[in-house]
Scaffold this motif. Structure first.
Motif, short mmCIF file in Angstrom:
data_model
loop_
_atom_site.label_atom_id
_atom_site.label_comp_id
_atom_site.label_asym_id
_atom_site.label_seq_id
_atom_site.Cartn_x
_atom_site.Cartn_y
_atom_site.Cartn_z
N SER B 51 0.73 -0.91 -0.18
CA SER B 51 0.32 -0.01 0.16
C SER B 51 1.09 1.46 0.13
O SER B 51 -0.07 2.40 -0.31
N HIS B 52 1.61 1.10 0.99
CA HIS B 52 3.05 2.11 0.77
C HIS B 52 3.41 2.75 -0.74
O HIS B 52 3.93 3.70 -0.89
N ARG B 54 2.70 2.05 -3.38
CA ARG B 54 1.51 1.84 -4.64
C ARG B 54 1.20 3.68 -4.37
O ARG B 54 0.99 4.42 -5.34
N SER B 55 1.45 4.13 -3.45
CA SER B 55 1.30 5.76 -2.57
C SER B 55 2.48 6.31 -3.32
O SER B 55 2.35 7.45 -3.52
N HIS B 56 3.34 5.68 -2.99
CA HIS B 56 4.86 6.69 -3.55
C HIS B 56 4.83 6.04 -4.75
O HIS B 56 4.92 7.47 -6.06
N PHE B 58 2.47 6.05 -7.47
CA PHE B 58 1.07 6.68 -7.70
C PHE B 58 0.69 5.49 -9.18
O PHE B 58 0.11 5.83 -10.03
N ARG B 59 0.63 4.44 -9.10
CA ARG B 59 0.73 3.39 -10.03
C ARG B 59 -0.03 2.32 -8.91
O ARG B 59 0.47 1.79 -7.55
N LEU B 60 -0.85 1.06 -9.40
CA LEU B 60 -0.73 -0.69 -8.75
C LEU B 60 0.24 -0.84 -9.07
O LEU B 60 0.67 -1.81 -7.76
N ASN B 71 6.55 0.33 5.18
CA ASN B 71 5.75 1.04 5.64
C ASN B 71 6.19 2.06 6.24
O ASN B 71 4.98 2.58 7.50
N ARG B 72 7.33 2.08 6.43
CA ARG B 72 8.43 3.36 6.68
C ARG B 72 8.46 4.51 6.12
O ARG B 72 9.32 6.05 6.17
N ARG B 73 7.72 3.95 4.90
CA ARG B 73 8.08 5.33 3.68
C ARG B 73 9.63 5.11 2.83
O ARG B 73 9.85 5.92 2.93
N ILE B 91 -2.67 -6.17 -5.43
CA ILE B 91 -3.81 -6.03 -4.95
C ILE B 91 -4.08 -7.49 -3.75
O ILE B 91 -4.22 -7.98 -3.28
N LEU B 92 -3.73 -8.74 -3.97
CA LEU B 92 -3.77 -9.88 -3.66
C LEU B 92 -3.26 -10.54 -2.12
O LEU B 92 -1.76 -10.04 -2.74
N LEU B 132 1.62 -8.40 2.91
CA LEU B 132 1.16 -8.87 1.33
C LEU B 132 2.25 -9.18 0.56
O LEU B 132 3.17 -7.78 0.86
#
Lengths: 198, 198
Positions: B51-52, B54-56, B58-60, B71-73, B91-92, B132
Motif C-alpha cells: 500500500s505504501h 502504491r502511494s509512492h 501513484f500506480r498499482l 511501511n515507514r516509507r 492487490i491480492l 502482503l
C-alpha cells in the motif's frame, strides 16, 4: 450509546463493539474521508485486511452487504447499509507525519496514524502495529495506464455507511486530516463527521 | 552465491541480502508466479509494503526502476531490471491453507504462507507476522465495473526481474503452489523457477 457523536475533522476515535453492534458514520457536515480499522477484540493479531477482503470480494471495493474479512479470512465487519454504493478506497495507506514531510510540510501535522494511536490509547489500549484501513468515502480512480489519482469523494453530504460487527471488535476511525490534495473535497478542507453506535 | 539455484515449483526460500546485493528471479522452466517479501534485516517491524509502494508510485504496479517502499516509507528493494515491464500484482494476499479449503480442497495443500514460514526457519529466523507480498508475474486485471480477475501471467518463459536491496534485508520468495485457477499459467500447473544472488 445511541446518541449521535461528532468526530471533529482531522481527529480519531476508537470504539468497542460486540457482535451484532452497528456503527453509522455519516457525512453530516460536508465531505470527509474516514479511515476505518477493525480488530478482533480478543486478539489484535486478527484484523480487517484489505488484501484478503479484495480476494474475498473479487473486487477492489465492497458492495452493500459485503463484509470486510480478516487476515485469517473471517468476516469482521459488514456493510449493512452504504448510501454511496461502495465508493471507498482499499488501495492506499493512511497518512503519517512522514507523508506530510514528503509533501513539503515542516514541523508537525495531524495525521491518521497518530489518530489511530490516540483513539486506542483513549480506550486504554496499547496500539498494535498499524495496518491498511478501509478509506471510507475516498476516491482513487485508476487510469487505463495503471496510474492512480486521488480525487474528491464521489459521496455527497448526508451520505452514510452502517457497519455491523461480525465478531467482538475494537473499531478505530480517523477523519483524515490530509489537506494538501482534494482528498476530502474540492476545497481541500477537512470536515466533522457524525457517528452513532446502536 | 553467484551460482544459479532452482526453487522447486510450490516451495519457498529465504535469503539474506546486504545493501546493493541483487537477486535475479527468472522463469527458466515455464510460467510461475513468485511471491516476494522483503524485511529490514535489522528490524522486521519495517517491511516492504504494497500500500505504501502504491502511494509512492501513484500506480498499482511498479515500473522498471521503481523501488518498493516500506511501511515507514523508505526504499527497500528496487526493480533494477524487469523484462515484463511491470506485469506484477500488488492487490491480492498470498494463499494459505484456509484459501484452499474455501476452494473445496480437503486436507493439506502446500501454500505460500507455510512457504514463508519454512523459508525463514531454514535460515534460523522466527517468522514475524506475514504481510502482503508483491506477487511477481501475477496478473489481476481490473474490470471497468471494479471486479478483479485472476488470469495467466502476461510474462513469457525466460522473463526475469532483478531486484536490488536498498538496505540490508531478508527476502523471502515462494513459487506459488496455487493450482485451482490459471494463476501460474493456462494449464494450472506449477513450475520451477531459477534465482541467483550477485
Amino acid at each position: 450509546m445511541a446518541e449521535t457523536r461528532t468526530l471533529p475533522g482531522g481527529t480519531g476515535a476508537a470504539v468497542r463493539m460486540k457482535r451484532g453492534d452497528r456503527i453509522e458514520i455519516k457525512l453530516a457536515h460536508g465531505l470527509q474521508v474516514v479511515d476505518f480499522w477493525s480488530m478482533n477484540a480478543a486478539d489484535f493479531g486478527e484484523y480487517g485486511s484489505m488484501s484478503h477482503s479484495r480476494s474475498h470480494w473479487f473486487r477492489l471495493s465492497p458492495r452493500p452487504g459485503d463484509a470486510i474479512v480478516t487476515n485469517r479470512r473471517n468476516p469482521i465487519v459488514a456493510f449493512e447499509e452504504d448510501s454511496t454504493g461502495g465508493a471507498h478506497d482499499t488501495i492506499l495507506p493512511c497518512c503519517d507525519l512522514k507523508r506530510y514531510h514528503q509533501f513539503g510540510v515542516e514541523g508537525y501535522h495531524r495525521n491518521c496514524t497518530d489518530n489511530f494511536h490516540e483513539g486506542l490509547r483513549a480506550l486504554g489500549i496499547e496500539p498494535p502495529p498499524i495496518f491498511l484501513p478501509i478509506n471510507l468515502f475516498m476516491q482513487v480512480p485508476l487510469g487505463a495506464d495503471g496510474t492512480l489519482m486521488i480525487v474528491a469523494p464521489r459521496a455527497k453530504p448526508g451520505d452514510r455507511v452502517v457497519l455491523r460487527a461480525e465478531m467482538a471488535i475494537v473499531g478505530v476511525m480517523s477523519a483524515c486530516p490530509f489537506d494538501l490534495l482534494p482528498l476530502n473535497g474540492p476545497d481541500c478542507k477537512v470536515n466533522d463527521v457524525d457517528y452513532r453506535l446502536f
